[in-house]
Write a protein that holds these residues in place. Structure first.
Motif, PDB file in Angstrom:
ATOM      1  N   MET A   1      48.278  45.753  41.949  1.00  0.00           N
ATOM      2  CA  MET A   1      47.897  45.352  43.295  1.00  0.00           C
ATOM      3  C   MET A   1      46.943  44.150  43.278  1.00  0.00           C
ATOM      4  N   LYS A   2      46.078  44.126  42.250  1.00  0.00           N
ATOM      5  CA  LYS A   2      45.146  42.995  42.163  1.00  0.00           C
ATOM      6  C   LYS A   2      45.891  41.676  41.984  1.00  0.00           C
ATOM      7  N   LEU A   3      46.984  41.725  41.226  1.00  0.00           N
ATOM      8  CA  LEU A   3      47.758  40.507  41.004  1.00  0.00           C
ATOM      9  C   LEU A   3      48.328  39.982  42.320  1.00  0.00           C
ATOM     10  N   VAL A   4      48.827  40.870  43.155  1.00  0.00           N
ATOM     11  CA  VAL A   4      49.382  40.467  44.451  1.00  0.00           C
ATOM     12  C   VAL A   4      48.277  39.857  45.317  1.00  0.00           C
ATOM     13  N   LYS A   5      47.123  40.497  45.344  1.00  0.00           N
ATOM     14  CA  LYS A   5      45.999  39.970  46.125  1.00  0.00           C
ATOM     15  C   LYS A   5      45.560  38.613  45.589  1.00  0.00           C
ATOM     16  N   TYR A   6      45.498  38.489  44.263  1.00  0.00           N
ATOM     17  CA  TYR A   6      45.084  37.235  43.640  1.00  0.00           C
ATOM     18  C   TYR A   6      46.056  36.113  43.977  1.00  0.00           C
ATOM     19  N   LEU A   7      47.353  36.407  43.891  1.00  0.00           N
ATOM     20  CA  LEU A   7      48.362  35.400  44.227  1.00  0.00           C
ATOM     21  C   LEU A   7      48.309  35.037  45.715  1.00  0.00           C
ATOM     22  N   PHE A   8      48.067  36.023  46.565  1.00  0.00           N
ATOM     23  CA  PHE A   8      47.949  35.748  47.995  1.00  0.00           C
ATOM     24  C   PHE A   8      46.761  34.831  48.282  1.00  0.00           C
ATOM     25  N   VAL A   9      45.611  35.144  47.677  1.00  0.00           N
ATOM     26  CA  VAL A   9      44.427  34.299  47.863  1.00  0.00           C
ATOM     27  C   VAL A   9      44.696  32.897  47.319  1.00  0.00           C
TER      28      VAL A   9
ATOM     29  N   THR B   1      35.571  27.280  47.384  1.00  0.00           N
ATOM     30  CA  THR B   1      34.571  28.173  47.963  1.00  0.00           C
ATOM     31  C   THR B   1      35.258  29.333  48.680  1.00  0.00           C
ATOM     32  N   LEU B   2      36.270  29.021  49.476  1.00  0.00           N
ATOM     33  CA  LEU B   2      37.034  30.048  50.171  1.00  0.00           C
ATOM     34  C   LEU B   2      37.649  31.026  49.170  1.00  0.00           C
ATOM     35  N   GLY B   3      38.297  30.502  48.149  1.00  0.00           N
ATOM     36  CA  GLY B   3      38.936  31.348  47.142  1.00  0.00           C
ATOM     37  C   GLY B   3      37.957  32.204  46.376  1.00  0.00           C
TER      38      GLY B   3
ATOM     39  N   TYR C   1      37.864  40.705  48.218  1.00  0.00           N
ATOM     40  CA  TYR C   1      39.091  41.459  48.458  1.00  0.00           C
ATOM     41  C   TYR C   1      39.905  41.746  47.192  1.00  0.00           C
ATOM     42  N   THR C   2      39.987  40.804  46.298  1.00  0.00           N
ATOM     43  CA  THR C   2      40.814  41.006  45.116  1.00  0.00           C
ATOM     44  C   THR C   2      40.119  41.890  44.092  1.00  0.00           C
ATOM     45  N   PHE C   3      38.876  41.580  43.793  1.00  0.00           N
ATOM     46  CA  PHE C   3      38.170  42.292  42.735  1.00  0.00           C
ATOM     47  C   PHE C   3      37.102  43.248  43.259  1.00  0.00           C
TER      48      PHE C   3
END
Length: 102
Positions: A1-9, A44-46, A53-55
């Motif tokens: 799930m973290k990978l999906v969040k990371y790619l989305f960000v 900065t946003l990332g 949210y990701t981590f």
């Protein structure tokens, strides 16, 4: 799930960076400054989106923050040099835009 969040960000960062770059360049900011400002804003946003949210990091060590910005600085210098090269050797915003993607 973290990978999906990371790619989305990462996708959000990419779209934000490119959109802001085009906007700043269109309103008359020089290409090099527009690139630096858009990359800084997207980074900065990332950073904050990934941290929250990701981590799910409430408070990270200062070393993590410093490493992130050192890496960002190096990547921004490389990106800006490539954009400067493209803008001086090729005509039109297509070449600059394609360079921005790299």
């Amino acid at each position: 799930m973290k990978l999906v969040k990371y790619l989305f960000v990462g996708g959000v960062q990419f779209v934000f960076d490119l959109g802001l770059f085009v906007f700043l360049e269109k309103i008359g900011l020089g290409i090099l400054m527009a690139n630096t400002v858009s990359r800084f804003s997207a980074a900065t946003l990332g950073y904050f989106l990934n941290r929250k949210y990701t981590f799910s990091i409430k408070r990270g060590p200062a070393a993590m923050f410093v490493r992130y910005w050192i890496f960002w600085g190096g990547m921004t210098v490389a990106s800006t040099l490539l954009i400067d090269f493209a803008s001086s050797h090729f005509s039109g915003s297509l070449a600059i835009g394609l360079t921005k993607f790299s």
